[in-house]
Motif scaffolding. Structure first.
Motif, PDB file in Angstrom:
ATOM      1  N   GLY A 125       0.765  -1.234   0.000  1.00  0.00           N
ATOM      2  CA  GLY A 125       0.000   0.000   0.000  1.00  0.00           C
ATOM      3  C   GLY A 125       0.795   1.282   0.000  1.00  0.00           C
ATOM      4  N   PHE A 126       2.106   1.194  -0.104  1.00  0.00           N
ATOM      5  CA  PHE A 126       2.893   2.417  -0.168  1.00  0.00           C
ATOM      6  C   PHE A 126       2.741   3.018  -1.559  1.00  0.00           C
ATOM      7  CE2 PHE A 126       4.910   0.143   3.299  1.00  0.00           C
ATOM      8  CZ  PHE A 126       5.083   1.152   4.235  1.00  0.00           C
ATOM      9  N   ASP A 127       2.632   4.355  -1.625  1.00  0.00           N
ATOM     10  CA  ASP A 127       2.506   4.988  -2.936  1.00  0.00           C
ATOM     11  C   ASP A 127       3.896   5.182  -3.538  1.00  0.00           C
ATOM     12  OD1 ASP A 127       3.637   7.433  -1.984  1.00  0.00           O
ATOM     13  OD2 ASP A 127       1.667   8.197  -1.439  1.00  0.00           O
ATOM     14  N   ASN A 128       3.923   5.591  -4.803  1.00  0.00           N
ATOM     15  CA  ASN A 128       5.190   5.695  -5.526  1.00  0.00           C
ATOM     16  C   ASN A 128       6.153   6.691  -4.878  1.00  0.00           C
ATOM     17  OD1 ASN A 128       3.996   3.881  -7.176  1.00  0.00           O
ATOM     18  ND2 ASN A 128       4.158   5.080  -9.038  1.00  0.00           N
ATOM     19  N   THR A 129       5.624   7.757  -4.302  1.00  0.00           N
ATOM     20  CA  THR A 129       6.481   8.739  -3.640  1.00  0.00           C
ATOM     21  C   THR A 129       7.167   8.109  -2.433  1.00  0.00           C
ATOM     22  OG1 THR A 129       5.031  10.539  -4.357  1.00  0.00           O
ATOM     23  CG2 THR A 129       6.534  11.008  -2.521  1.00  0.00           C
ATOM     24  N   GLU A 130       6.396   7.387  -1.621  1.00  0.00           N
ATOM     25  CA  GLU A 130       6.979   6.728  -0.445  1.00  0.00           C
ATOM     26  C   GLU A 130       7.997   5.671  -0.858  1.00  0.00           C
ATOM     27  OE1 GLU A 130       3.474   6.726   2.888  1.00  0.00           O
ATOM     28  OE2 GLU A 130       3.070   5.580   1.059  1.00  0.00           O
ATOM     29  N   ILE A 131       7.661   4.902  -1.876  1.00  0.00           N
ATOM     30  CA  ILE A 131       8.573   3.858  -2.346  1.00  0.00           C
ATOM     31  C   ILE A 131       9.871   4.491  -2.852  1.00  0.00           C
ATOM     32  CG2 ILE A 131       8.937   2.048  -4.079  1.00  0.00           C
ATOM     33  CD1 ILE A 131       5.880   1.517  -3.932  1.00  0.00           C
ATOM     34  N   SER A 132       9.750   5.559  -3.620  1.00  0.00           N
ATOM     35  CA  SER A 132      10.951   6.200  -4.154  1.00  0.00           C
ATOM     36  C   SER A 132      11.835   6.736  -3.026  1.00  0.00           C
ATOM     37  CB  SER A 132      10.583   7.305  -5.143  1.00  0.00           C
ATOM     38  OG  SER A 132       9.899   8.361  -4.506  1.00  0.00           O
ATOM     39  N   GLU A 133      11.227   7.274  -1.986  1.00  0.00           N
ATOM     40  CA  GLU A 133      12.000   7.765  -0.846  1.00  0.00           C
ATOM     41  C   GLU A 133      12.706   6.630  -0.125  1.00  0.00           C
ATOM     42  OE1 GLU A 133       9.244   9.955   1.579  1.00  0.00           O
ATOM     43  OE2 GLU A 133       9.020  11.543   0.091  1.00  0.00           O
ATOM     44  N   MET A 134      11.991   5.528   0.098  1.00  0.00           N
ATOM     45  CA  MET A 134      12.583   4.396   0.806  1.00  0.00           C
ATOM     46  C   MET A 134      13.700   3.735   0.014  1.00  0.00           C
ATOM     47  SD  MET A 134       9.588   2.366   2.800  1.00  0.00           S
ATOM     48  CE  MET A 134       8.091   2.821   1.962  1.00  0.00           C
ATOM     49  N   MET A 135      13.540   3.690  -1.304  1.00  0.00           N
ATOM     50  CA  MET A 135      14.494   2.981  -2.148  1.00  0.00           C
ATOM     51  C   MET A 135      15.593   3.894  -2.702  1.00  0.00           C
ATOM     52  SD  MET A 135      13.350  -0.035  -1.834  1.00  0.00           S
ATOM     53  CE  MET A 135      14.523  -0.789  -2.923  1.00  0.00           C
ATOM     54  N   GLY A 136      15.455   5.196  -2.494  1.00  0.00           N
ATOM     55  CA  GLY A 136      16.459   6.125  -2.980  1.00  0.00           C
ATOM     56  C   GLY A 136      16.413   6.293  -4.495  1.00  0.00           C
ATOM     57  N   LEU A 137      15.215   6.220  -5.071  1.00  0.00           N
ATOM     58  CA  LEU A 137      15.021   6.370  -6.512  1.00  0.00           C
ATOM     59  C   LEU A 137      14.171   7.606  -6.766  1.00  0.00           C
ATOM     60  CD1 LEU A 137      13.952   2.681  -7.248  1.00  0.00           C
ATOM     61  CD2 LEU A 137      16.201   3.674  -7.691  1.00  0.00           C
ATOM     62  N   SER A 138      14.198   8.086  -8.005  1.00  0.00           N
ATOM     63  CA  SER A 138      13.296   9.182  -8.347  1.00  0.00           C
ATOM     64  C   SER A 138      11.882   8.610  -8.475  1.00  0.00           C
ATOM     65  CB  SER A 138      13.716   9.832  -9.662  1.00  0.00           C
ATOM     66  OG  SER A 138      13.460   8.960 -10.753  1.00  0.00           O
ATOM     67  N   LYS A 139      10.883   9.468  -8.329  1.00  0.00           N
ATOM     68  CA  LYS A 139       9.502   9.010  -8.445  1.00  0.00           C
ATOM     69  C   LYS A 139       9.233   8.469  -9.845  1.00  0.00           C
ATOM     70  CE  LYS A 139       4.700  10.284  -7.837  1.00  0.00           C
ATOM     71  NZ  LYS A 139       3.742  11.352  -7.677  1.00  0.00           N
ATOM     72  N   GLY A 140       9.763   9.152 -10.864  1.00  0.00           N
ATOM     73  CA  GLY A 140       9.573   8.701 -12.242  1.00  0.00           C
ATOM     74  C   GLY A 140      10.190   7.332 -12.473  1.00  0.00           C
ATOM     75  N   ASN A 141      11.391   7.126 -11.964  1.00  0.00           N
ATOM     76  CA  ASN A 141      12.059   5.835 -12.100  1.00  0.00           C
ATOM     77  C   ASN A 141      11.257   4.748 -11.383  1.00  0.00           C
ATOM     78  OD1 ASN A 141      13.892   3.797 -12.570  1.00  0.00           O
ATOM     79  ND2 ASN A 141      15.525   4.694 -11.349  1.00  0.00           N
ATOM     80  N   THR A 142      10.753   5.067 -10.213  1.00  0.00           N
ATOM     81  CA  THR A 142       9.950   4.109  -9.458  1.00  0.00           C
ATOM     82  C   THR A 142       8.695   3.735 -10.234  1.00  0.00           C
ATOM     83  OG1 THR A 142      10.756   5.005  -7.362  1.00  0.00           O
ATOM     84  CG2 THR A 142       8.713   3.735  -7.276  1.00  0.00           C
ATOM     85  N   THR A 143       8.034   4.709 -10.827  1.00  0.00           N
ATOM     86  CA  THR A 143       6.813   4.462 -11.602  1.00  0.00           C
ATOM     87  C   THR A 143       7.100   3.543 -12.788  1.00  0.00           C
ATOM     88  OG1 THR A 143       5.929   6.609 -10.938  1.00  0.00           O
ATOM     89  CG2 THR A 143       4.927   5.564 -12.861  1.00  0.00           C
ATOM     90  N   VAL A 144       8.170   3.809 -13.506  1.00  0.00           N
ATOM     91  CA  VAL A 144       8.535   2.984 -14.664  1.00  0.00           C
ATOM     92  C   VAL A 144       8.906   1.575 -14.211  1.00  0.00           C
ATOM     93  CG1 VAL A 144      10.268   2.678 -16.491  1.00  0.00           C
ATOM     94  CG2 VAL A 144       9.243   4.928 -16.097  1.00  0.00           C
ATOM     95  N   LYS A 145       9.736   1.487 -13.168  1.00  0.00           N
ATOM     96  CA  LYS A 145      10.143   0.173 -12.672  1.00  0.00           C
ATOM     97  C   LYS A 145       8.930  -0.633 -12.221  1.00  0.00           C
ATOM     98  CE  LYS A 145      14.353  -0.411 -10.603  1.00  0.00           C
ATOM     99  NZ  LYS A 145      14.786  -1.255 -11.664  1.00  0.00           N
ATOM    100  N   LEU A 146       8.001   0.010 -11.532  1.00  0.00           N
ATOM    101  CA  LEU A 146       6.813  -0.681 -11.039  1.00  0.00           C
ATOM    102  C   LEU A 146       5.977  -1.209 -12.202  1.00  0.00           C
ATOM    103  CD1 LEU A 146       5.380  -1.532  -8.504  1.00  0.00           C
ATOM    104  CD2 LEU A 146       4.256   0.675  -8.437  1.00  0.00           C
ATOM    105  N   HIS A 147       5.837  -0.434 -13.244  1.00  0.00           N
ATOM    106  CA  HIS A 147       5.088  -0.881 -14.431  1.00  0.00           C
ATOM    107  C   HIS A 147       5.760  -2.109 -15.047  1.00  0.00           C
ATOM    108  CE1 HIS A 147       2.619  -0.689 -18.014  1.00  0.00           C
ATOM    109  NE2 HIS A 147       3.723  -0.726 -18.753  1.00  0.00           N
ATOM    110  N   ARG A 148       7.074  -2.064 -15.178  1.00  0.00           N
ATOM    111  CA  ARG A 148       7.807  -3.192 -15.766  1.00  0.00           C
ATOM    112  C   ARG A 148       7.757  -4.428 -14.873  1.00  0.00           C
ATOM    113  NH1 ARG A 148      12.809   0.468 -17.976  1.00  0.00           N
ATOM    114  NH2 ARG A 148      11.693   1.288 -19.785  1.00  0.00           N
ATOM    115  N   ILE A 149       7.803  -4.220 -13.580  1.00  0.00           N
ATOM    116  CA  ILE A 149       7.722  -5.338 -12.632  1.00  0.00           C
ATOM    117  C   ILE A 149       6.369  -6.027 -12.764  1.00  0.00           C
ATOM    118  CG2 ILE A 149       7.593  -5.923 -10.177  1.00  0.00           C
ATOM    119  CD1 ILE A 149       9.622  -3.566  -9.725  1.00  0.00           C
TER     120      ILE A 149
END
Length: 160
Positions: A125-149
């Protein structure tokens, strides 16, 4: 915080640790060792917890870091054992997962380590902003990675 209060917090958020353990350790002994290591490392780091993030977010970060370090040590020592199914160790408390959850966990385990972390956080349930902060990634990178995953998981799950 006292040890008793800390252990109560850990019990309340035990699911976080169990998810990480089940995604990053394959066999009974490794899961047990990783669980203990996460609890120990989080206790050691707790005095530095400033409360800027939620306890659950902080515990995820500690758990993921410990799990990745654990994997790194295993690989260097060439001690990674062949995967075993969770059903083989059903007596162990950490492996009490439903058949559907086990199927999903096995599919997620086929992903790259960083991708496992991202999808796990997303599923919790974490949103992309929270995930990007936790993982040290940009929000855009997190969004793309999540789509590919998600595409990878769809492929994995529909092949069976």
């Amino acid at each position: 915080m006292t040890e008793k209060a800390y252990l109560q917090k850990i019990e309340e958020h035990k699911g976080i640790i169990l998810k990480v353990v089940n995604l990053y350790a394959d066999d009974f002994e490794d899961r047990k060792d990783l669980y203990q290591e996460i609890v120990l490392q989080s206790w050691s780091a707790y005095s530095r917890f400033e409360g800027k993030a939620k306890f659950s977010t902080w515990l995820y970060r500690i758990s993921l870091n410990v799990a990745l370090t654990f994997l790194s040590k295993r690989k260097k020592a060439n001690q990674i054992k062949e995967s075993t199914t969770l059903q083989e160790h059903i007596a162990f408390e950490l492996a009490e997962l439903s058949e559907r959850a086990d199927f999903l966990y096995r599919a997620i385990k086929q992903l790259a380590e960083i991708d496992r972390s991202i999808i796990m956080l997303h599923l919790d349930g974490f949103d992309n902003t929270e995930i990007s902060e936790m993982m040290g990634l940009s929000k855009g990178n997190t969004t793309v990675k999540l789509h590919r995953i998600k595409q990878q998981l769809t492929t994995i799950l529909t092949q069976k």
